[in-house]
Design a protein around this motif. Sequence first.
Motif, PDB file in Angstrom:
ATOM      1  N   THR A 194       0.824  -1.208   0.000  1.00  0.00           N
ATOM      2  CA  THR A 194       0.000   0.000   0.000  1.00  0.00           C
ATOM      3  C   THR A 194       0.861   1.263   0.000  1.00  0.00           C
ATOM      4  O   THR A 194       0.560   2.233  -0.702  1.00  0.00           O
ATOM      5  CB  THR A 194      -0.936  -0.026   1.213  1.00  0.00           C
ATOM      6  OG1 THR A 194      -1.859  -1.112   1.050  1.00  0.00           O
ATOM      7  CG2 THR A 194      -1.716   1.271   1.353  1.00  0.00           C
ATOM      8  N   ASP A 208      -4.969  -0.586   4.365  1.00  0.00           N
ATOM      9  CA  ASP A 208      -5.234   0.244   5.536  1.00  0.00           C
ATOM     10  C   ASP A 208      -6.336   1.238   5.206  1.00  0.00           C
ATOM     11  O   ASP A 208      -6.865   1.266   4.090  1.00  0.00           O
ATOM     12  CB  ASP A 208      -3.953   0.959   6.000  1.00  0.00           C
ATOM     13  CG  ASP A 208      -3.410   1.955   4.967  1.00  0.00           C
ATOM     14  OD1 ASP A 208      -4.070   2.194   3.937  1.00  0.00           O
ATOM     15  OD2 ASP A 208      -2.321   2.508   5.200  1.00  0.00           O
ATOM     16  N   GLN A 233      -5.750   4.581   6.241  1.00  0.00           N
ATOM     17  CA  GLN A 233      -5.076   5.881   6.226  1.00  0.00           C
ATOM     18  C   GLN A 233      -4.679   6.323   4.817  1.00  0.00           C
ATOM     19  O   GLN A 233      -4.786   7.504   4.476  1.00  0.00           O
ATOM     20  CB  GLN A 233      -3.830   5.836   7.125  1.00  0.00           C
ATOM     21  CG  GLN A 233      -4.102   5.684   8.603  1.00  0.00           C
ATOM     22  CD  GLN A 233      -4.507   4.276   9.006  1.00  0.00           C
ATOM     23  OE1 GLN A 233      -4.176   3.307   8.321  1.00  0.00           O
ATOM     24  NE2 GLN A 233      -5.240   4.151  10.106  1.00  0.00           N
ATOM     25  N   THR A 261     -14.806   0.994   3.674  1.00  0.00           N
ATOM     26  CA  THR A 261     -14.087  -0.180   4.165  1.00  0.00           C
ATOM     27  C   THR A 261     -14.664  -1.422   3.497  1.00  0.00           C
ATOM     28  O   THR A 261     -15.841  -1.731   3.673  1.00  0.00           O
ATOM     29  CB  THR A 261     -14.206  -0.302   5.685  1.00  0.00           C
ATOM     30  OG1 THR A 261     -13.627   0.862   6.293  1.00  0.00           O
ATOM     31  CG2 THR A 261     -13.479  -1.544   6.202  1.00  0.00           C
ATOM     32  N   PRO A 315       0.796  -2.301   6.150  1.00  0.00           N
ATOM     33  CA  PRO A 315      -0.004  -2.323   7.378  1.00  0.00           C
ATOM     34  C   PRO A 315       0.063  -3.641   8.152  1.00  0.00           C
ATOM     35  O   PRO A 315       0.020  -3.629   9.377  1.00  0.00           O
ATOM     36  CB  PRO A 315      -1.417  -2.039   6.869  1.00  0.00           C
ATOM     37  CG  PRO A 315      -1.200  -1.211   5.641  1.00  0.00           C
ATOM     38  CD  PRO A 315       0.016  -1.800   5.000  1.00  0.00           C
ATOM     39  N   TYR A 316       0.176  -4.763   7.453  1.00  0.00           N
ATOM     40  CA  TYR A 316       0.283  -6.032   8.179  1.00  0.00           C
ATOM     41  C   TYR A 316       1.609  -6.120   8.930  1.00  0.00           C
ATOM     42  O   TYR A 316       1.693  -6.737   9.993  1.00  0.00           O
ATOM     43  CB  TYR A 316       0.123  -7.213   7.215  1.00  0.00           C
ATOM     44  CG  TYR A 316      -1.318  -7.515   6.864  1.00  0.00           C
ATOM     45  CD1 TYR A 316      -2.017  -8.531   7.502  1.00  0.00           C
ATOM     46  CD2 TYR A 316      -1.991  -6.775   5.903  1.00  0.00           C
ATOM     47  CE1 TYR A 316      -3.338  -8.806   7.188  1.00  0.00           C
ATOM     48  CE2 TYR A 316      -3.313  -7.042   5.571  1.00  0.00           C
ATOM     49  CZ  TYR A 316      -3.982  -8.062   6.226  1.00  0.00           C
ATOM     50  OH  TYR A 316      -5.289  -8.328   5.919  1.00  0.00           O
ATOM     51  N   ILE A 346      -7.019  -3.993  11.231  1.00  0.00           N
ATOM     52  CA  ILE A 346      -6.460  -3.821   9.886  1.00  0.00           C
ATOM     53  C   ILE A 346      -7.638  -3.524   8.960  1.00  0.00           C
ATOM     54  O   ILE A 346      -8.126  -4.376   8.222  1.00  0.00           O
ATOM     55  CB  ILE A 346      -5.660  -5.057   9.444  1.00  0.00           C
ATOM     56  CG1 ILE A 346      -4.597  -5.407  10.497  1.00  0.00           C
ATOM     57  CG2 ILE A 346      -4.976  -4.800   8.093  1.00  0.00           C
ATOM     58  CD1 ILE A 346      -3.852  -6.702  10.218  1.00  0.00           C
ATOM     59  N   ARG A 347      -8.092  -2.293   9.047  1.00  0.00           N
ATOM     60  CA  ARG A 347      -9.252  -1.856   8.274  1.00  0.00           C
ATOM     61  C   ARG A 347      -8.788  -1.491   6.868  1.00  0.00           C
ATOM     62  O   ARG A 347      -7.965  -0.602   6.685  1.00  0.00           O
ATOM     63  CB  ARG A 347      -9.896  -0.655   8.962  1.00  0.00           C
ATOM     64  CG  ARG A 347     -11.306  -0.341   8.502  1.00  0.00           C
ATOM     65  CD  ARG A 347     -11.916   0.744   9.353  1.00  0.00           C
ATOM     66  NE  ARG A 347     -11.971   0.406  10.764  1.00  0.00           N
ATOM     67  CZ  ARG A 347     -12.904  -0.377  11.315  1.00  0.00           C
ATOM     68  NH1 ARG A 347     -13.861  -0.886  10.567  1.00  0.00           N
ATOM     69  NH2 ARG A 347     -12.885  -0.632  12.598  1.00  0.00           N
ATOM     70  N   GLN A 348      -9.293  -2.201   5.883  1.00  0.00           N
ATOM     71  CA  GLN A 348      -8.830  -2.029   4.512  1.00  0.00           C
ATOM     72  C   GLN A 348      -9.879  -1.259   3.706  1.00  0.00           C
ATOM     73  O   GLN A 348     -11.007  -1.713   3.544  1.00  0.00           O
ATOM     74  CB  GLN A 348      -8.543  -3.393   3.877  1.00  0.00           C
ATOM     75  CG  GLN A 348      -7.510  -4.183   4.688  1.00  0.00           C
ATOM     76  CD  GLN A 348      -6.939  -5.395   3.962  1.00  0.00           C
ATOM     77  OE1 GLN A 348      -6.361  -6.259   4.590  1.00  0.00           O
ATOM     78  NE2 GLN A 348      -7.072  -5.453   2.650  1.00  0.00           N
TER      79      GLN A 348
END
Length: 246
Positions: A55, A75, A77, A95, A135-136, A207-209
């Motif tokens: 990302t 993510d 952000q 999301t 993010p992970y 971990i909001r994608q």
Amino acid sequence: MIRPIFALLVALALPAHAGQVQVAAAANLAAPIRKIATAFQRDTGHAAVVALGSTGKFHAQVRNGAPFEVLLAADAQTPRRLEAEGLARPGTRFTYAIGQLVLWSAQPGVVDSNADVLRKPAHGILAIADPRVAPYGAAAVETLKNLGLLSAWERNFAHAENIAQAYQFVATGNAPLGFVALSQVAEDGRILRGTGWIVPANLHAPIRQDAVLLNPGAANPAASAFLAYLRSEPARAVLRAAGYTF
């Protein structure tokens, strides 16, 4: 030059109204996005060309003029930043999934249900995606910090460019352990190979994608159609089976 890990473009005679959308997708989506793109083409006539990567790198590429039309981030952000920077269309962000982190070994009997392997003296390589851009990877670092084990393991980190490479480190045996996405190693919640510990949600931020329509896709009906399809039950069923929640 952007080098997509794979491209999904079904070479069939499409209806006259059919279009094509350029999608940048987080590397943890490798397995489900293939199925979603195929179903999208079957159900709508539009084709999706998908590039997989980290990302953070996609963010940099979009800022440098990459012609992606849709971003499926790992993510929340990054899509928000792209909106603030005027590079994504306001009001299109949502999301599409919440990812799950797993400590995984390709070998049987290595990881137990309590991840006691982490509490033993650190030895061997621990693969994680680069927390600066993935993010992970950031979730992996946060998990170890909350367990009080970060200082014990950080010297053993093998930083992968993204979650796909972290998986490869472990799958090939170059690292005995690694933090990867559940979607890479499980189907319907069952780990298909080796052993793993699904990290409890309270050990790291969700971990909001998020997905967002990028400026190059604003006038492309196929781009809007892809985002709409991502909200559909067929797409959500694929993501659910891959280990994502909503």
